[in-house]
Design a protein around this motif. Structure first.
Motif, PDB file in Angstrom:
ATOM      1  N   ASP A  49      33.492  41.189  37.401  1.00 13.45           N
ATOM      2  CA  ASP A  49      33.173  39.907  36.774  1.00 13.45           C
ATOM      3  C   ASP A  49      31.832  39.998  36.053  1.00 13.45           C
ATOM      4  O   ASP A  49      30.876  39.281  36.381  1.00 13.45           O
ATOM      5  CB  ASP A  49      33.136  38.784  37.821  1.00 13.45           C
ATOM      6  CG  ASP A  49      33.581  37.450  37.231  1.00 13.45           C
ATOM      7  OD1 ASP A  49      33.935  37.409  36.047  1.00 13.45           O
ATOM      8  OD2 ASP A  49      33.567  36.453  37.963  1.00 13.45           O
TER       9      ASP A  49
ATOM     10  N   ASN B 114      39.519  34.245  32.628  1.00  5.24           N
ATOM     11  CA  ASN B 114      38.759  33.000  32.691  1.00  5.24           C
ATOM     12  C   ASN B 114      39.166  32.013  31.601  1.00  5.24           C
ATOM     13  O   ASN B 114      39.245  30.804  31.849  1.00  5.24           O
ATOM     14  CB  ASN B 114      37.260  33.308  32.585  1.00  5.24           C
ATOM     15  CG  ASN B 114      36.706  33.955  33.829  1.00  5.24           C
ATOM     16  OD1 ASN B 114      36.597  33.330  34.870  1.00  5.24           O
ATOM     17  ND2 ASN B 114      36.350  35.231  33.728  1.00  5.24           N
TER      18      ASN B 114
ATOM     19  N   CYS C 160      31.916  34.689  32.081  1.00  6.90           N
ATOM     20  CA  CYS C 160      32.986  33.931  32.732  1.00  6.90           C
ATOM     21  C   CYS C 160      32.827  32.442  32.465  1.00  6.90           C
ATOM     22  O   CYS C 160      33.810  31.732  32.226  1.00  6.90           O
ATOM     23  CB  CYS C 160      33.009  34.210  34.225  1.00  6.90           C
ATOM     24  SG  CYS C 160      31.500  33.762  35.120  1.00  6.90           S
TER      25      CYS C 160
ATOM     26  N   ARG D 155      35.506  30.024  30.325  1.00  5.46           N
ATOM     27  CA  ARG D 155      36.140  28.831  30.888  1.00  5.46           C
ATOM     28  C   ARG D 155      35.893  27.617  29.987  1.00  5.46           C
ATOM     29  O   ARG D 155      36.792  26.797  29.784  1.00  5.46           O
ATOM     30  CB  ARG D 155      35.598  28.573  32.299  1.00  5.46           C
ATOM     31  CG  ARG D 155      36.023  29.644  33.293  1.00  5.46           C
ATOM     32  CD  ARG D 155      35.277  29.552  34.629  1.00  5.46           C
ATOM     33  NE  ARG D 155      35.389  30.819  35.346  1.00  5.46           N
ATOM     34  CZ  ARG D 155      34.817  31.087  36.509  1.00  5.46           C
ATOM     35  NH1 ARG D 155      34.067  30.157  37.104  1.00  5.46           N
ATOM     36  NH2 ARG D 155      34.972  32.263  37.087  1.00  5.46           N
TER      37      ARG D 155
ATOM     38  N   GLN E  17      41.200  32.278  41.025  1.00  7.01           N
ATOM     39  CA  GLN E  17      40.930  33.636  40.565  1.00  7.01           C
ATOM     40  C   GLN E  17      40.993  34.529  41.799  1.00  7.01           C
ATOM     41  O   GLN E  17      40.389  34.213  42.834  1.00  7.01           O
ATOM     42  CB  GLN E  17      39.604  33.751  39.830  1.00  7.01           C
ATOM     43  CG  GLN E  17      38.347  33.522  40.624  1.00  7.01           C
ATOM     44  CD  GLN E  17      37.123  34.007  39.875  1.00  7.01           C
ATOM     45  OE1 GLN E  17      37.201  34.889  39.014  1.00  7.01           O
ATOM     46  NE2 GLN E  17      35.979  33.427  40.164  1.00  7.01           N
TER      47      GLN E  17
ATOM     48  N   THR F  66      44.702  34.550  36.468  1.00 10.04           N
ATOM     49  CA  THR F  66      44.401  33.308  37.175  1.00 10.04           C
ATOM     50  C   THR F  66      45.668  32.467  37.273  1.00 10.04           C
ATOM     51  O   THR F  66      46.641  32.709  36.557  1.00 10.04           O
ATOM     52  CB  THR F  66      43.327  32.495  36.435  1.00 10.04           C
ATOM     53  OG1 THR F  66      43.747  32.307  35.074  1.00 10.04           O
ATOM     54  CG2 THR F  66      41.996  33.202  36.468  1.00 10.04           C
TER      55      THR F  66
END
Length: 339
Positions: A148, A164, A194, A198, A294, A325
C-alpha cells in the motif's frame, strides 16, 4: 521414536559444485565482483540466496522478516501483522516490527539496524525507501516490498496494493443507488496514493450519476478517529448538511458516528455512513458499518511471500500486485429520509 534431522549450511565449495563453477567464481559473486558472466552470476546468486548467503560482506542471513509501519495502529496493523505472520510461519521466519513515526521513509538508524541484522527481506507498509536507502539494501542483497505505497514506488520497486479507486467508486455508487444526492466525503491525507484514489473514485461516481461535485461537502482527514469526528461535526452542522458520508477509512467512520451522536442524529435514519477497510470492529459497532473491504491480511501475506520469493532469487513477472476491494453492506446505510 522419530529421528531428529539436523541441517547444516552448505559450504562455498558445495555451492560451486552445484552451480558447475569454481569456488573462486562463487567468491567473486558473493563479494560483488563484476568480472563474472551475467548468466553465471544469476545462477550462483540464486544458490547463494537459497542457502542463506548475502553478497558484499558475506555472512549468513538471519531468519527474520522486517515489517515496517508508517504508523503502528492497533486495529489496522493487527490485520497486516496477521498476514505477514501467516507467510513467515510457513518459512520458519520471525518478524521484527518497527515504525517510521509517520515519515514516508524510515530513518538512517533503521537502515543501519537492518544492515546489521541481515534479514531475509523487508516489507514496508504505507512508506518506502529513498534512493540511498534502496542502494544500501541492494548492496547487501536484502530485498524489499512495499505494501500500500504512500507515493509512487517506481516501476522497479515490488509493491502490493488494492483497488482503491474501485472502492471509492463502489462506496459512492451504493449511496447514490439508495437515492442520496448530498453525499459528503471525509478523505485521508492528500499525500497518500490510496487516499487520492478513493477520492477520485468518489468524484467519478458523482460524475457518472450527473451529480455535481460540491467541495463544501469534502473534508480532509488523517485516517484517525478524531479527524473523522471533527470533520463530521463540520459537515453535519452545515445549513444544507449531507444525508450520507463516505469516510476514507473505518476509523474515520467511527469518528463520524460519534459526531452524529453528539448532534442527536440517528444512523441510518438521519445519516448513512460508508467506511473503508472492513476492520473486525466494523461488524460490532451499532449499527454495523457498511464499508469497502480491502483484504489487508491477504495483501500483507502476498507482500511477505513476494519478498521471500525475491530472497530466493525469484524473478516475478509482475512487480505490482493489486488485490480487489468489495462493498460489504450492513446496517449503516439506508435511503434518505423524506419530508
Amino acid at each position: 521414536m522419530q529421528e531428529e534431522v539436523v541441517t547444516r549450511a552448505a559450504t562455498l565449495a558445495e555451492i560451486a559444485q552445484e552451480a558447475g563453477v569454481s569456488a573462486p567464481t562463487v567468491s567473486k559473486v558473493l563479494n560483488g565482483r563484476a568480472d563474472v558472466a551475467p548468466a553465471t552470476r544469476e545462477r550462483v546468486e540464486g544458490l547463494l540466496l537459497r542457502h542463506g548467503y548475502r553478497r558484499r560482506g558475506g555472512g549468513r542471513v538471519s531468519p527474520l522478516l522486517e515489517l515496517v509501519f508508517h504508523e503502528l495502529e492497533s486495529a489496522w496493523a493487527v490485520e497486516v501483522i496477521r498476514g505477514v505472520e501467516n507467510a513467515a510461519r510457513e518459512e520458519g521466519l520471525s518478524i521484527v516490527l518497527s515504525e517510521s513515526a509517520g515519515r514516508l521513509s524510515p530513518g538512517q538508524s533503521w537502515v543501519d539496524g537492518v544492515l546489521a541484522r541481515r534479514p531475509t527481506g523487508v516489507v514496508l507498509v504505507l512508506s518506502g525507501l529513498d534512493r540511498s536507502q534502496r542502494e544500501q539494501l541492494a548492496g547487501r542483497g536484502i530485498p524489499f516490498v512495499v505494501m500500500d505505497p504512500a507515493g509512487d514506488p517506481g516501476r522497479d520497486v515490488p509493491a502490493v496494493g488494492t483497488t482503491n479507486w474501485d472502492g471509492g467508486l463502489a462506496a459512492t455508487r451504493h449511496l447514490l443507488d439508495l437515492g442520496h444526492r448530498r453525499i459528503g466525503l471525509i478523505g485521508g491525507p492528500a499525500r497518500m496514493m490510496c487516499s487520492r484514489a478513493r477520492t477520485d473514485g468518489y468524484r467519478a461516481a458523482l460524475d457518472i450519476a450527473g451529480v455535481p461535485y460540491d467541495p463544501e461537502l469534502v473534508r480532509a482527514g488523517d485516517f484517525h478517529h478524531e479527524s473523522g469526528r471533527r470533520a463530521g461535526l463540520e459537515l453535519l452542522t452545515l445549513p444544507d448538511r449531507p444525508t450520507a458520508v463516505f469516510a476514507g477509512n473505518d476509523l474515520q467512520a467511527l469518528g463520524l458516528y460519534e459526531a452524529a451522536r453528539e448532534l442527536g442524529l440517528r444512523i441510518p435514519e438521519d445519516l448513512s455512513v460508508v467506511g473503508f477497510d472492513d476492520l473486525p470492529l466494523a461488524r460490532w459497532v451499532g449499527p454495523p458499518l457498511t464499508t469497502v473491504r480491502q483484504p489487508l491480511t491477504e495483501m500483507a501475506e502476498t507482500a511477505a511471500r513476494l519478498v521471500i520469493d525475491l530472497a530466493r532469487g525469484g524473478r516475478p513477472g509482475n512487480l505490482r500486485v493489486d488485490l480487489a476491494t468489495s462493498l460489504v453492506e450492513r446496517g449503516s446505510t439506508a435511503p434518505p429520509a423524506t419530508g
